[in-house]
Write an enzyme that holds these catalytic residues in place. Structure first.
Site, mmCIF file in Angstrom:
data_model
loop_
_atom_site.group_PDB
_atom_site.id
_atom_site.type_symbol
_atom_site.label_atom_id
_atom_site.label_comp_id
_atom_site.label_asym_id
_atom_site.label_seq_id
_atom_site.Cartn_x
_atom_site.Cartn_y
_atom_site.Cartn_z
ATOM 1 N N CYS A 77 0.787 -1.287 -0.072
ATOM 2 C CA CYS A 77 -0.019 -0.183 0.049
ATOM 3 C C CYS A 77 0.938 1.273 -0.042
ATOM 4 C CB CYS A 77 -1.073 -0.281 1.170
ATOM 5 S SG CYS A 77 -2.399 0.957 1.001
ATOM 6 N N HIS A 173 -3.620 -5.364 0.789
ATOM 7 C CA HIS A 173 -2.948 -5.712 1.857
ATOM 8 C C HIS A 173 -3.187 -7.365 2.353
ATOM 9 C CE1 HIS A 173 -2.562 -2.018 3.907
ATOM 10 N NE2 HIS A 173 -3.601 -1.497 3.281
ATOM 11 N N GLU A 175 -1.603 -8.953 4.424
ATOM 12 C CA GLU A 175 -1.606 -9.486 6.004
ATOM 13 C C GLU A 175 -2.943 -9.431 6.793
ATOM 14 O OE1 GLU A 175 -0.877 -6.494 4.682
ATOM 15 O OE2 GLU A 175 -1.004 -4.742 5.990
ATOM 16 N N ASP A 232 1.506 -13.723 31.702
ATOM 17 C CA ASP A 232 2.787 -13.287 31.333
ATOM 18 C C ASP A 232 3.599 -13.540 32.300
ATOM 19 O OD1 ASP A 232 1.351 -12.283 29.097
ATOM 20 O OD2 ASP A 232 1.437 -10.451 29.583
#
Ligand code: XMP
Length: 535
Positions: A77, A173, A175, A232
């Site tokens: 893009c 795009h 992705e 985490d």
């Protein structure tokens, strides 16, 4: 490594994700980074999309050295327009802005044996692809030596490739999952064209990271870190334990606003199941006394953040002193002032991306409490074993480290805990009411097998009183609000649609079992305009 240069598109991090899903390691950096400042030589470079137009006076541009490096380049893009801008093509704002699906027709130049550089990006992908477009500008004139390798009805230069160098630009795009063969296009680029090896796997990561931690800490170095019971901090703690055993000291601070039995559960999980060297500090009195009478959400966050730092530092010094004492006794000389040199932080990749964005970090809606403030006073060096990982990669890592599935899939829980789920002042009594209601809520969600469909669920205590009736008696008690949302990244969220019978059961149990509550409501606000938490 693939280097992804970010021009501020909302999809940039997805490019990174897609490369890693192909087991190719990729790093996202701001587009303004200078190649001479990067410590590795990328095997290929991807230029992301952007909200800018290349001709805007403040439009971001890459280091021109990118085009001299000789590695393959893919512009997506805005990235395509950036290539054209650098290599003397022409870009204009077009009348036909394109958003959404488009069919791209593929043009081929080689002899069909797939060896042509020009054809390599779409090799074996057929003659037409459904792709996702989102752009205002488009290419008007090809830069010299480029070919058109794809066009749509409205974009004659929807995909271009250099005649002999591996430089490609695509208007769509790849992705986003709406581009049906997007993954294949990225794979053609990173694997076929750049020649990246597909060796970025979690198993590989664990081995390398443990070796790196051992190397950093040396044979004697000690590390402390806070654990919360969340994914985490648990994964980071377990990884540290695998690397340096009991030289990693985990500290869990009970701030008095945890969920029901949470401190005990964390102790059980980390100490007994995972073998981590853990100290639990019960500082609930101190936290609750400091929170006494405080109504304002930001003030609650500040008090909890600051108190946490005090308690953590005090505990860390105690551990440090104890370690020194022990080593002296065992005849080992205590070198320097302290034995603990490192602080473990569970920083994830999105935090890193956020802090390196060339636009600067986004506006703060709520101050999230973390332990960043610790460093100033303690003079500890940071160790961040998860800083390259996305959340689902942390989960995958957790599984490989034998962390039980329910913990790996646990909903997030905010640092300031129940204090930001009790509207108005926080007292022990209010905490107790909310803990009970929340526990019933989550238990019923689990029983109904809905926990994994929901991104985050919790109860909120509203300090207003409503009238009810119990037996023959009038009651005048507080209200519980239930919240459950689905969300990709918690930047936006939608409320979850429960089956009615589950809500009925939850409501009935809370009003029957939790004294002080006679009414339950369900929050049907999305984010935006609401936020996930009520405070
Ligand atoms: P909001 O309420 O901002 O929440 O829509 C988005 C996500 O962030 C969590 N959250 C916090 N986490 N400290 C944290 O560690 C905080 O102060 C905090 N405030 C919100 C929230 O639970 C949700 O997952």
């Amino acid at each position: 490594t693939i280097l992804i240069l970010d021009f501020g598109s909302q999809y940039s991090h997805l490019i990174t994700r897609r490369c890693r899903e192909l087991n190719v390691y990729a790093e996202l950096m701001p587009c303004t980074v200078l190649l001479k400042d990067i410590s590795f030589k990328p095997k290929g470079i991807i230029l992301s999309g952007s909200p800018y137009s290349v001709y805007d006076s403040d439009a971001p541009h890459v280091d021109p050295a990118v085009f001299e490096l000789g590695v393959p380049i893919l512009g997506i893009c805005y990235g395509l327009q950036e290539i054209a801008w650098n290599l003397k093509g022409e870009v204009t704002r077009c009348d036909n802005r394109e958003y959404g699906y488009a069919a791209i027709q593929i043009n081929r130049f080689g002899n069909g044996d797939g060896n042509s550089t020009v054809d390599a990006l779409f090799e074996d992908l057929g003659d037409e692809m459904q792709v996702w477009m989102s752009h205002g500008d488009q290419l008007q004139k090809l830069p010299p030596d480029f070919h058109v390798i794809g066009h749509t009805q409205t974009a004659p230069f929807a995909a271009i490739a250099h005649d002999s160098k591996p430089i490609y630009g695509i208007q769509f795009h790849p992705e986003v999952t709406h581009s049906l063969k997007g993954r294949e296009v990225i794979s053609r680029f990173v694997i076929n064209i750049c020649g990246c090896r597909t060796n970025w796997t979690m198993q590989e990561f664990i081995g390398k990271e443990i070796a790196r931690i051992r190397d950093i800490c040396g044979p004697k170095g000690r590390v402390i870190g806070a654990v919360s019971g969340g994914v985490d901090s648990t994964v980071a703690a377990k990884l540290m334990h695998e690397a340096i055993g009991d030289r990693f000291h985990a500290i869990m601070v009970d701030n008095g606003v945890l969920r029901l039995n949470e401190a005990k559960q964390v102790e059980h999980m980390l100490k007994e199941n995972l073998g981590v060297n853990l100290t639990i500090v019960d500082a609930s009195e101190l936290f609750l006394s400091r929170l006494d009478g405080i109504d304002d959400p930001e003030q609650k966050r500040k008090i909890i953040g600051n108190t946490f730092i005090h308690v953590f530092e005090a505990e860390a010094s105690k551990i440090d002193a104890a370690v020194n004492e022990e080593e002296k006794k065992s005849g080992e000389e205590a070198k320097g002032k302290g034995k603990i040199e490192w602080l473990l932080q569970g920083t994830l990749y999105p935090d890193v991306i956020e802090s390196i964005s060339f636009k600067g970090p986004s506006a703060t809606i709520k101050t999230h409490h973390n332990v960043g403030g610790l460093l100033k006073d303690m003079k500890l060096k940071l160790i961040e074993p998860l800083r390259e990982l996305f959340k689902d990669e942390v989960r995958a890592l957790g599984r490989l480290l034998s962390i039980p599935e329910p913990l790996v899939k646990r909903h997030p829980f905010p640092g300031p805990g129940l204090a930001i789920r009790i509207l108005g002042p926080v007292t022990r009594e209010q905490v107790k009411i909310l803990q009970q209601a929340d526990d019933i809520y989550i238990e019923e969600i689990r029983k109904a097998n809905l926990y994994d469909q929901i991104s985050q669920a919790f109860a909120v205590l509203l300090p207003v009183k409503a009238v009810g009736v119990m037996g023959d008696k009038r009651t005048y008690e507080q209200v519980i609000a239930l919240r459950a949302v689905t969300s990709e990244d918690f930047m936006t969220a939608d409320w979850y649609v429960f089956p009615a019978d589950v809500l009925r059961r939850i409501s009935s149990r809370i009003t029957n079992e939790v004294s002080g509550i006679n009414r339950v409501t369900y929050d049907i606000s999305s984010k935006p305009p609401a936020t996930v938490e009520w405070l």
